[in-house]
Design an enzyme around this catalytic site. Structure first.
Site, PDB file in Angstrom:
ATOM      1  N   GLU A 297       0.818  -1.218   0.000  1.00  0.00           N
ATOM      2  CA  GLU A 297       0.000   0.000   0.000  1.00  0.00           C
ATOM      3  C   GLU A 297       0.848   1.263   0.000  1.00  0.00           C
ATOM      4  O   GLU A 297       0.444   2.292  -0.504  1.00  0.00           O
ATOM      5  CB  GLU A 297      -0.927   0.023   1.229  1.00  0.00           C
ATOM      6  CG  GLU A 297      -2.276  -0.589   0.936  1.00  0.00           C
ATOM      7  CD  GLU A 297      -3.334  -0.283   2.000  1.00  0.00           C
ATOM      8  OE1 GLU A 297      -4.447  -0.753   1.815  1.00  0.00           O
ATOM      9  OE2 GLU A 297      -3.055   0.401   3.004  1.00  0.00           O
ATOM     10  N   HIS A 326       8.785 -26.502  -0.160  1.00  0.00           N
ATOM     11  CA  HIS A 326       8.131 -27.636  -0.823  1.00  0.00           C
ATOM     12  C   HIS A 326       6.933 -27.190  -1.644  1.00  0.00           C
ATOM     13  O   HIS A 326       6.096 -27.998  -2.014  1.00  0.00           O
ATOM     14  CB  HIS A 326       7.710 -28.663   0.228  1.00  0.00           C
ATOM     15  CG  HIS A 326       8.881 -29.200   0.995  1.00  0.00           C
ATOM     16  ND1 HIS A 326       9.549 -30.346   0.641  1.00  0.00           N
ATOM     17  CD2 HIS A 326       9.548 -28.689   2.068  1.00  0.00           C
ATOM     18  CE1 HIS A 326      10.561 -30.542   1.483  1.00  0.00           C
ATOM     19  NE2 HIS A 326      10.582 -29.547   2.357  1.00  0.00           N
ATOM     20  N   LYS A 440     -14.059   1.596  -1.818  1.00  0.00           N
ATOM     21  CA  LYS A 440     -14.816   1.843  -0.576  1.00  0.00           C
ATOM     22  C   LYS A 440     -16.114   2.582  -0.902  1.00  0.00           C
ATOM     23  O   LYS A 440     -17.174   2.254  -0.382  1.00  0.00           O
ATOM     24  CB  LYS A 440     -13.997   2.700   0.395  1.00  0.00           C
ATOM     25  CG  LYS A 440     -12.896   1.938   1.113  1.00  0.00           C
ATOM     26  CD  LYS A 440     -12.314   2.815   2.215  1.00  0.00           C
ATOM     27  CE  LYS A 440     -11.112   2.160   2.860  1.00  0.00           C
ATOM     28  NZ  LYS A 440     -10.428   3.000   3.821  1.00  0.00           N
TER      29      LYS A 440
HETATM   30  O1  PA5 Z   1      -3.202   1.339   5.842  1.00  0.00           O
HETATM   31  C1  PA5 Z   1      -4.326   1.781   5.726  1.00  0.00           C
HETATM   32  O2  PA5 Z   1      -4.545   2.994   5.818  1.00  0.00           O
HETATM   33  C2  PA5 Z   1      -5.519   0.866   5.511  1.00  0.00           C
HETATM   34  O3  PA5 Z   1      -5.160  -0.450   5.341  1.00  0.00           O
HETATM   35  C3  PA5 Z   1      -6.470   0.955   6.697  1.00  0.00           C
HETATM   36  O4  PA5 Z   1      -5.791   0.547   7.846  1.00  0.00           O
HETATM   37  C4  PA5 Z   1      -7.710   0.111   6.487  1.00  0.00           C
HETATM   38  O5  PA5 Z   1      -8.362   0.466   5.311  1.00  0.00           O
HETATM   39  C5  PA5 Z   1      -8.669   0.250   7.657  1.00  0.00           C
HETATM   40  O6  PA5 Z   1      -8.991   1.584   7.833  1.00  0.00           O
HETATM   41  P1  PA5 Z   1      -9.611   2.123   9.182  1.00  0.00           P
HETATM   42  O7  PA5 Z   1      -8.601   1.968  10.256  1.00  0.00           O
HETATM   43  O8  PA5 Z   1      -9.935   3.547   8.906  1.00  0.00           O
HETATM   44  O9  PA5 Z   1     -10.832   1.307   9.459  1.00  0.00           O
END
Ligand code: PA5
Length: 460
Positions: A297, A326, A440
């Protein structure tokens, strides 16, 4: 730090792996001071907060105190959260206490009371109804603490789960349930904040400048960790000691910076578009998934900070040593030359087991008898490293003295710095995630959330 976490990249060099490896020209550290200083400026301005988390002794103390007061009343901790709000705490739990599943027996009932690790950490990081049903069936609402963690306070998956878990807790505890639902969220924004304030849940904040995947040392990771009894002081001491190294501007003194350069050069100069993280410890398996999110990410970006289209990022793949020898190594050795492999090794295992000297008359058992299981584990990692080197596949290694709170604190902090430095090298913003926003919004549209009608129309 006593024995230090070590980063070794000898097997990424052309002198070891030939044409797929890096030459001295490829590994040019001349920008290292600028890279560190550019990132430091973002931290000093308050834009990015993760490096400062281990210094927040007030928050660490408050979490310890809270956890201590709650632990006598609970057998389990149920974590409601997803992505960066779940992967960190789960990784900490597995690293320190080992993997443990939530399973019903074949009749669909909870598997009984023979559970050795208390409090269990049960993580609801998916909306598969079977998972939620099995998890709740295996827990006693009167002896469970719920941590609902969402930075934005509005993530559909986590809020749906909160509604289910809140109802489940309230049915058996009435209004008392509220003192057992701990909310971790942004201090200013989002509706979880409002819900928590209205229902008077114990509340901890994720600082505004901490994104999900960099939040493991904020209350996101520390509250569940303290509730299940991990030593968060040692964890934070490890992270603090790592900071001292990570701010060094000479790459040879700073393993996180050096590793960033190695990854960046293998991607941009040798087209290693995949990084396989080969964790040689079942205790580090969940950490590989935490890292997978951090790397993917943070660095997978369409545009750089100048607005140019760049499509950066390596695809991280998690593999478990020796198990995946394996299953995957054939591909890593002889498949496309698009991968680098990063081994995670451990010097000292928590426990060792001697292999009995039985069945000496057989070739395939005779040589094993009397040896320690750890020596087999280490030999297999070394053999795999050597075989991949022989096959011309660049590979590097992080070596942890042992998997305990202190070293995990230091290691995770170094990996976060490595990611931030790589972001600087690519010239992208490692701290945003514009690519997940549309999905989202479309989900909100499909589920009928007010204000998202246009997104529902888009799909139709
Ligand atoms: O790294 C990130 O920002 C995302 O993976 C969030 O952690 C994830 O989408 C969850 O978001 P939130 O903590 O707002 O529920």
């Amino acid at each position: 730090m006593a024995k230090r976490i070590d980063f070794n990249f000898d097997n990424t060099l052309a002198s070891r792996v030939g044409a797929e490896g890096l030459t001295a020209n490829d590994l040019d550290y001349s920008s290292s001071k600028d890279v560190v200083n550019a990132f430091r400026a973002r931290v000093d301005s308050g834009e990015i907060g993760f490096p400062n988390l281990p210094d927040d002794k007030r928050v660490i103390g408050a979490i310890n105190e809270f956890a201590q007061s709650m632990r006598k009343d609970i057998d389990d901790v149920l974590l409601v959260g997803i992505g960066g709000s779940a992967l960190g705490p789960y990784a900490l739990d597995v690293a320190i206490r080992g993997p443990h599943p939530v399973q019903l027996d074949v009749s669909g009932k909870a598997a009984g009371k023979k559970i050795v690790t208390r409090p269990r950490l049960v993580v609801l990081d998916n909306v598969d109804p079977g998972l939620i049903d099995a998890a709740l069936s295996s827990l006693n609402p009167k002896r469970t603490a719920v941590c609902v963690i969402t930075k934005s306070g509005s993530t559909a998956e986590s809020l749906a789960q909160l509604l289910i878990v809140r109802e489940w807790m309230t049915k058996s505890l009435g209004k008392k349930a509220r003192s057992r639902i701990i909310a971790v969220t942004d201090p200013q924004k989002g509706e979880l904040l409002k819900i928590a304030q209205e229902e008077k849940y114990p509340l901890f904040f994720v600082p505004a400048n901490i994104g999900g995947r960099f939040s493991v040392f904020s209350p996101v990771g520390l509250v569940p960790a303290a509730l299940i009894g991990l030593d968060i002081n040692a964890l934070m001491k490890g992270a603090r000691d790592a900071n001292a190294l990570c701010w060094k501007t000479n790459a040879n003194d700073n393993p996180a910076l050096q590793s960033a350069y190695v990854h960046y050069a293998l991607d941009t100069k040798r087209q290693k578009k995949i990084e396989v993280v080969f964790a040689y410890s079942s205790y580090l398996w969940a950490s590989a998934f935490w890292y997978r999110q951090l790397w993917a990410e943070s660095l997978g970006k369409k545009v750089n900070r100048k607005g140019e289209v760049v499509h950066t990022g390596q695809t991280p793949v998690a593999a478990l040593g020796v198990t995946d020898q394996h299953s995957q190594v054939q591909l890593y050795a002889e498949g496309p030359k698009d991968k680098m492999i990063t081994f995670w090794g451990v010097d000292k295992y928590r426990k060792d087991v001697k292999i009995p000297k039985d069945l000496k008359q057989y070739d395939s058992t005779g040589y094993l008898g009397g040896k320690m299981m750890s020596s087999l584990f280490t030999a297999e990692r070394r053999a795999t490293e050597a075989a991949l080197t022989e096959a011309g596949q660049p590979n590097c290694r992080w070596m942890l003295p042992q998997v305990d709170e202190y070293n995990i604190g230091a290691f995770f902090q170094m990996l976060e710095f490595q990611t931030a430095f790589c972001g600087e090298l690519y010239g992208i913003d490692a701290f945003d995630q514009p690519g997940v926003e549309l999905g989202k919004k479309l989900t909100y549209g499909l589920m009928g959330r007010k204000g998202y009608e246009d997104f529902a129309k888009m799909l139709k």
